[in-house]
Design an enzyme around this catalytic site. Structure first.
Site, PDB file in Angstrom:
ATOM      1  N   ASP A  35      71.704  13.728  58.006  1.00 42.93           N
ATOM      2  CA  ASP A  35      71.208  13.061  59.210  1.00 42.93           C
ATOM      3  C   ASP A  35      72.371  12.450  59.984  1.00 42.93           C
ATOM      4  OD1 ASP A  35      68.847  13.753  58.135  1.00 42.93           O
ATOM      5  OD2 ASP A  35      68.054  11.714  57.880  1.00 42.93           O
ATOM      6  N   GLU A  95      75.539  13.426  60.102  1.00 43.14           N
ATOM      7  CA  GLU A  95      76.321  14.442  60.825  1.00 43.14           C
ATOM      8  C   GLU A  95      75.577  14.888  62.086  1.00 43.14           C
ATOM      9  OE1 GLU A  95      78.649  17.224  57.746  1.00 43.14           O
ATOM     10  OE2 GLU A  95      76.688  16.558  57.039  1.00 43.14           O
ATOM     11  N   TYR A  96      74.242  15.018  61.931  1.00 43.61           N
ATOM     12  CA  TYR A  96      73.437  15.399  63.092  1.00 43.61           C
ATOM     13  C   TYR A  96      73.563  14.330  64.185  1.00 43.61           C
ATOM     14  CZ  TYR A  96      69.419  16.154  66.093  1.00 43.61           C
ATOM     15  OH  TYR A  96      68.625  16.325  67.197  1.00 43.61           O
ATOM     16  N   GLU A 148      44.498  33.558  60.721  1.00 38.98           N
ATOM     17  CA  GLU A 148      45.351  32.368  60.888  1.00 38.98           C
ATOM     18  C   GLU A 148      44.528  31.116  60.630  1.00 38.98           C
ATOM     19  OE1 GLU A 148      46.413  32.737  64.994  1.00 38.98           O
ATOM     20  OE2 GLU A 148      47.828  34.356  64.617  1.00 38.98           O
ATOM     21  N   CYS A 183      46.054 -16.244  43.220  1.00 38.11           N
ATOM     22  CA  CYS A 183      44.907 -15.379  43.492  1.00 38.11           C
ATOM     23  C   CYS A 183      44.945 -14.191  42.536  1.00 38.11           C
ATOM     24  CB  CYS A 183      44.966 -14.896  44.938  1.00 38.11           C
ATOM     25  SG  CYS A 183      43.660 -13.719  45.335  1.00 38.11           S
ATOM     26  N   CYS A 238      39.310 -17.152  50.579  1.00 35.61           N
ATOM     27  CA  CYS A 238      39.494 -15.874  49.882  1.00 35.61           C
ATOM     28  C   CYS A 238      38.286 -15.606  48.980  1.00 35.61           C
ATOM     29  CB  CYS A 238      40.771 -15.934  49.045  1.00 35.61           C
ATOM     30  SG  CYS A 238      40.939 -14.518  47.959  1.00 35.61           S
ATOM     31  N   LYS A 263      42.891  27.655  61.646  1.00 36.38           N
ATOM     32  CA  LYS A 263      42.492  27.113  62.951  1.00 36.38           C
ATOM     33  C   LYS A 263      42.909  25.642  62.956  1.00 36.38           C
ATOM     34  CE  LYS A 263      38.558  26.767  66.089  1.00 36.38           C
ATOM     35  NZ  LYS A 263      38.802  25.380  66.434  1.00 36.38           N
ATOM     36  N   LYS A 299      41.354  37.630  64.227  1.00 35.71           N
ATOM     37  CA  LYS A 299      41.675  38.296  65.496  1.00 35.71           C
ATOM     38  C   LYS A 299      41.881  39.784  65.266  1.00 35.71           C
ATOM     39  CE  LYS A 299      44.092  34.169  67.060  1.00 35.71           C
ATOM     40  NZ  LYS A 299      45.351  33.525  67.376  1.00 35.71           N
ATOM     41  N   TYR A 321      50.429  30.347  68.635  1.00 40.00           N
ATOM     42  CA  TYR A 321      49.685  31.475  68.081  1.00 40.00           C
ATOM     43  C   TYR A 321      49.370  32.566  69.088  1.00 40.00           C
ATOM     44  CZ  TYR A 321      46.103  28.334  69.912  1.00 40.00           C
ATOM     45  OH  TYR A 321      45.385  27.499  70.714  1.00 40.00           O
ATOM     46  N   LYS A 348      34.461  28.712  60.932  1.00 35.33           N
ATOM     47  CA  LYS A 348      34.690  27.276  60.734  1.00 35.33           C
ATOM     48  C   LYS A 348      34.375  26.825  59.306  1.00 35.33           C
ATOM     49  CE  LYS A 348      34.209  24.730  64.271  1.00 35.33           C
ATOM     50  NZ  LYS A 348      34.417  24.201  65.547  1.00 35.33           N
ATOM     51  N   CYS A 375      39.787 -15.991  45.129  1.00 38.10           N
ATOM     52  CA  CYS A 375      40.302 -17.232  44.528  1.00 38.10           C
ATOM     53  C   CYS A 375      39.930 -18.480  45.320  1.00 38.10           C
ATOM     54  CB  CYS A 375      41.819 -17.148  44.392  1.00 38.10           C
ATOM     55  SG  CYS A 375      42.672 -17.251  45.974  1.00 38.10           S
ATOM     56  N   CYS A 380      45.011 -14.166  52.432  1.00 36.76           N
ATOM     57  CA  CYS A 380      44.700 -15.218  51.469  1.00 36.76           C
ATOM     58  C   CYS A 380      46.010 -15.941  51.193  1.00 36.76           C
ATOM     59  CB  CYS A 380      44.154 -14.579  50.190  1.00 36.76           C
ATOM     60  SG  CYS A 380      44.332 -15.628  48.743  1.00 36.76           S
ATOM     61  N   LEU A 407      37.001  30.030  71.702  1.00 30.71           N
ATOM     62  CA  LEU A 407      36.613  31.046  70.707  1.00 30.71           C
ATOM     63  C   LEU A 407      35.140  30.904  70.358  1.00 30.71           C
ATOM     64  CD1 LEU A 407      39.523  30.710  68.117  1.00 30.71           C
ATOM     65  CD2 LEU A 407      39.145  32.634  69.652  1.00 30.71           C
ATOM     66  N   ASP A 431      43.335  21.895  63.993  1.00 25.60           N
ATOM     67  CA  ASP A 431      42.430  20.980  64.682  1.00 25.60           C
ATOM     68  C   ASP A 431      43.251  20.058  65.570  1.00 25.60           C
ATOM     69  OD1 ASP A 431      40.173  19.769  65.487  1.00 25.60           O
ATOM     70  OD2 ASP A 431      39.790  18.693  63.619  1.00 25.60           O
TER      71      ASP A 431
HETATM   72  S1  IVH Z   1      43.343  31.780  69.462  1.00 20.14           S
HETATM   73  C1  IVH Z   1      41.848  33.647  73.374  1.00 20.14           C
HETATM   74  N1  IVH Z   1      44.344  30.814  67.250  1.00 20.14           N
HETATM   75  O1  IVH Z   1      40.762  26.731  68.650  1.00 20.14           O
HETATM   76  C2  IVH Z   1      42.015  33.092  72.018  1.00 20.14           C
HETATM   77  N2  IVH Z   1      43.085  29.365  68.633  1.00 20.14           N
HETATM   78  O2  IVH Z   1      37.842  26.804  69.333  1.00 20.14           O
HETATM   79  C3  IVH Z   1      42.688  31.803  72.034  1.00 20.14           C
HETATM   80  N3  IVH Z   1      42.961  27.053  67.808  1.00 20.14           N
HETATM   81  O3  IVH Z   1      40.952  26.707  72.128  1.00 20.14           O
HETATM   82  C4  IVH Z   1      42.585  31.009  70.815  1.00 20.14           C
HETATM   83  N4  IVH Z   1      44.176  27.360  66.002  1.00 20.14           N
HETATM   84  O4  IVH Z   1      42.716  25.415  70.817  1.00 20.14           O
HETATM   85  C5  IVH Z   1      43.607  30.555  68.341  1.00 20.14           C
HETATM   86  N5  IVH Z   1      45.322  30.069  65.254  1.00 20.14           N
HETATM   87  C6  IVH Z   1      44.609  29.829  66.365  1.00 20.14           C
HETATM   88  C7  IVH Z   1      44.098  28.548  66.631  1.00 20.14           C
HETATM   89  C8  IVH Z   1      43.324  28.359  67.783  1.00 20.14           C
HETATM   90  C9  IVH Z   1      43.496  26.481  66.725  1.00 20.14           C
HETATM   91  C10 IVH Z   1      42.105  26.361  68.792  1.00 20.14           C
HETATM   92  C11 IVH Z   1      42.429  26.643  70.234  1.00 20.14           C
HETATM   93  C12 IVH Z   1      41.162  27.168  70.838  1.00 20.14           C
HETATM   94  C13 IVH Z   1      40.146  26.628  69.893  1.00 20.14           C
HETATM   95  C14 IVH Z   1      38.882  27.473  69.960  1.00 20.14           C
END
Ligand code: IVH
Length: 684
Positions: free
Chosen positions: A46, A48-49, A126, A443, A421, A128, A303, A239, A327, A424, A437, A96, A130
């Site tokens: 770190d 050196e960086y 892939e 305590c 508390c 998904k 996909k 992605y 999901k 105690c 407390c 999606l 969140d």
């Molecule tokens: S592909 C046209 N790949 O999920 C296709 N989406 O519910 C575009 N998301 O709006 C989406 N991981 O925000 C894709 N590996 C992944 C993803 C992903 C998360 C989200 C993305 C999308 C939402 C759909």
């Protein structure tokens, strides 16, 4: 060309030469950022960086006109905006379709094969993420603009905020193969440990905490002041290569591989498969390993891999017909608060806890949720008997998201923080949003917490003294302060549940051994507020002995690098409190030897120099980054894959496939305890 850049001092230097120096520094810094943030395999320390970064910053300060938007220095944020500007997306940012059950997924595959008139289809799978989807525009390999999804057609320009994301490349690598213009889509998210850290900071300051990492990431991205975004360590996974000015690769999988080559973080793990059954398996695997991932995912994305087939299948108004989100079951559930109790922690902080009607949330039954502090309870206005929505993120303690009003309900009185508390009966004081407390070691709740910490792995490391034994020792008044641990008698230990002659002797022997202890471990074990293992090491290094530290005033403490006013004041307060001094004096009397730190704490000592470590499974005493940091401080390297070059694989709880690889390759496997010994230089 010769130029003059500043008014007050005149530089006559060939601009090409300066530009060359700047570019060389930027290339080197980018390379190290890539190794650190994306590969997790740093090659320099770190320090050196920091030196490299500072040289670039200094040169850019001298020649401000030569600062480019893709310079690594441009991640720190810029002055606040009044509002975000709207931008029209290159192509609509679609969403999606999602499936919750395997039948819907099989139906999707059936339709795809029917419409394509083929027997089998290759899919890319892939996780998904969140988080929040963003669009990134690169021109000639340079990040020029980033936007939120907005309504899918128009989003908001959040370029400056996105620049603060360390893993987002501002300047791509391998630019020769990079298209003149590319639009990339990705998901911005917050790792769980950073989310917890942020919530901790917010609640300590009395600000509202976020219910989940996604909301926290959204909050950070929406900041008009990008300097605030810069303090929130967002991450991104890319992605989709949506538009390219050149010929694109034939499949999605290959495009995403190209993104990785150009320096983007990409979905991991990902897989290409030949049948929908493999997608089911991938879903199952990720579902099972979900709690071990350092970020939140809410399913997998399936996909169709070939772009020509994607085009044949086409799209609907808001979603493509060639992709599907499979999901996971939700992690939010509705339940009822039975009671709000107050728990007392090691530092005396009072935390309101909601006891709930047990409810299964994402596969785990929960019956308690934290309410953080009294302000949070009033802000959410939750009371016993209320119906609430609870949420669980990874292994994080469940959180109450909000109250769900029920028409016609009769509500109980609002929660009031206790003025004494609950354990105690000592007086309670308020510091910011937190109630404490004042009982300290009087305590029992605080004493139990303090004792557990004192004997824990990173401190005295006394085996055989678990939570239950500590509770019995305190409840039976066998231990009234930390020094009593050293004078326990055999018959006292034998009187505890779960001890027989042999185990009692073993415990007493372990306690006797722990009478001689390094300064650093002892200091950490005292449990002074804000003094974690790292700060304890810094202080031990600096002062060398307990006596020196005890004599230090907060002003001199605050002079030390990494020691701020909060730590200085906490240390000084601890060592001026008569009760603490009495306990330390008694320890000295009964010959507890706190070793001096000199020699052992030589800052240049790198006992793990040249050693490669791989971590797998959960550790009790450290977070992953902490373990990595500690290993690197001692000169070791932490890599993500096991190979012949690996010296040690540290196997924690529920280790992954890396353990099997280690066994296959004959790599030495360390338990967490052995890692701790190793970090203290005690392992050959
Ligand atoms: S592909 C046209 N790949 O999920 C296709 N989406 O519910 C575009 N998301 O709006 C989406 N991981 O925000 C894709 N590996 C992944 C993803 C992903 C998360 C989200 C993305 C999308 C939402 C759909």
């Amino acid at each position: 060309m010769w130029v003059t850049f500043m008014n007050d001092s005149i530089f006559h230097e060939p601009v090409e030469e300066i530009q060359g120096q700047l570019e060389e520094l930027r290339v080197r810094i980018r390379h190290h950022e890539y190794l650190y943030y994306i590969k997790s395999q740093p090659e320099i320390s770190d320090g050196e960086y920091d030196t490299l970064f500072r040289s670039l910053l200094d040169l850019e300060t001298k020649f401000p006109k030569l600062v480019t938007p893709d310079s690594p220095t441009q991640r720190v944020g810029a002055p606040p905006l009044d509002q975000f500007t709207k931008v029209l997306h290159d192509r609509p940012m679609q969403s999606l379709d999602s499936a919750l059950g395997s039948e819907e997924v099989r139906a999707f595959d059936k339709r795809v094969r029917r419409e394509l008139e083929v027997e089998s289809v290759q899919y890319t799978l892939e996780p998904k993420y969140d988080g929040l989807s963003v669009e990134l525009v690169y021109e000639h390999g340079v990040f020029v603009r980033g936007a939120t999804r907005g309504d899918g057609l128009t989003g908001e320009d959040i370029t400056t905020n996105l620049r603060t994301i360390r893993s987002l490349p501002l300047h791509l690598m391998g630019c020769e193969s990079f298209p003149a213009r590319a639009v990339i889509r990705g998901e911005v998210y917050l790792r769980l440990e950073n989310f917890q850290d942020l919530n901790r900071r917010l609640t300590e300051r009395g600000e509202e905490s976020f219910a989940n990492p996604r909301n926290a990431a959204a909050g950070a991205l929406r900041q008009l002041d990008s300097r605030v975004t810069a303090t929130r360590p967002l991450a991104i996974s890319c992605y989709d290569l949506m538009v390219s000015s050149e010929e694109i690769l034939p499949t999605h999988y290959e495009s995403v591989s190209a993104l990785a080559v150009w320096g983007f973080p990409i979905p991991s793990p990902r897989r290409r498969c030949d049948s929908i059954e493999e997608a089911m398996l991938f879903h199952q695997e990720l579902w099972e390993s979900r709690d071990r991932l350092p970020f939140e995912i809410d399913g997998i994305v399936i996909k169709v891999d070939r772009y020509d087939w994607q085009r044949t299948l086409g799209e609907k108004s808001r979603s493509p017909r060639w992709a599907l989100a499979f999901k996971f079951p939700a992690r939010k559930e509705i339940t009822r608060i039975r009671q709000i109790v107050v728990s007392v922690g090691r530092t005396g902080a009072l935390t309101p806890i909601a006891l709930l009607d047990p409810v299964e949330v994402g596969g785990v039954t929960i019956s308690r949720a934290t309410l953080h502090n009294a302000d949070e309870v009033s802000r959410k206005d939750v009371r016993p008997g209320d119906t609430v929505k609870v949420e669980r993120a990874g292994d994080v303690i469940p959180d109450i998201v909000e109250r769900v009003p029920v028409p016609g309900e009769t509500r109980s009185d609002p929660f009031v923080a206790p003025d004494h508390c609950p354990v105690c009966q000592s007086a309670v004081i308020r510091e910011g949003p937190i109630f404490y407390c004042t009982g300290q070691t009087v305590c029992p709740a605080q004493l139990k917490g303090a004792l557990e910490h004192f004997v824990s792995k990173g401190a005295l490391n006394i085996e055989g003294l678990g939570k239950k034994t500590v509770a019995q020792l305190v409840d039976r008044a066998l231990i009234k302060d930390l020094s009593d641990i050293y004078t326990l008698a055999k018959d006292q230990v034998l009187s505890l549940e779960g001890f027989a002659d042999k185990s009692a002797s073993q415990l007493l022997e372990a306690i006797a051994c722990a009478k001689q202890v390094s300064f650093e471990r002892f200091l950490f074990g005292l449990g002074i507020r804000h003094v974690g293992s790292h700060v304890a090491r810094v202080l031990a290094n600096h002062f060398g002995s307990l006596e020196n530290l005890m004599a230090a005033k907060r002003e001199s403490l605050a002079q030390i690098a990494e020691i701020g006013p909060e730590i200085s004041s906490a240390v000084e307060t601890f060592f001026t409190e008569p009760r603490n001094l009495a306990v330390l004096a008694r320890m000295k009397e009964i010959s507890v030897q706190v070793e001096e730190a000199e020699g052992k704490l030589d800052k240049t000592r790198k006992p793990l120099e040249g050693k490669n470590f791989v971590l797998t499974g959960g550790l009790d005493g450290f977070t992953r980054p902490e373990a990595k940091h500690r290993i690197e401080q001692l000169g070791g390297h932490v890599t993500s894959n096991v190979s012949e070059q690996t010296d040690y694989v540290v196997a924690g709880k529920d280790p992954g496939s890396k353990l099997n690889q280690a066994i296959r390759l004959g790599v030495k496997i360390l338990s967490e305890d052995e890692l701790v010994q190793c970090l203290h230089g005690d392992l050959a």
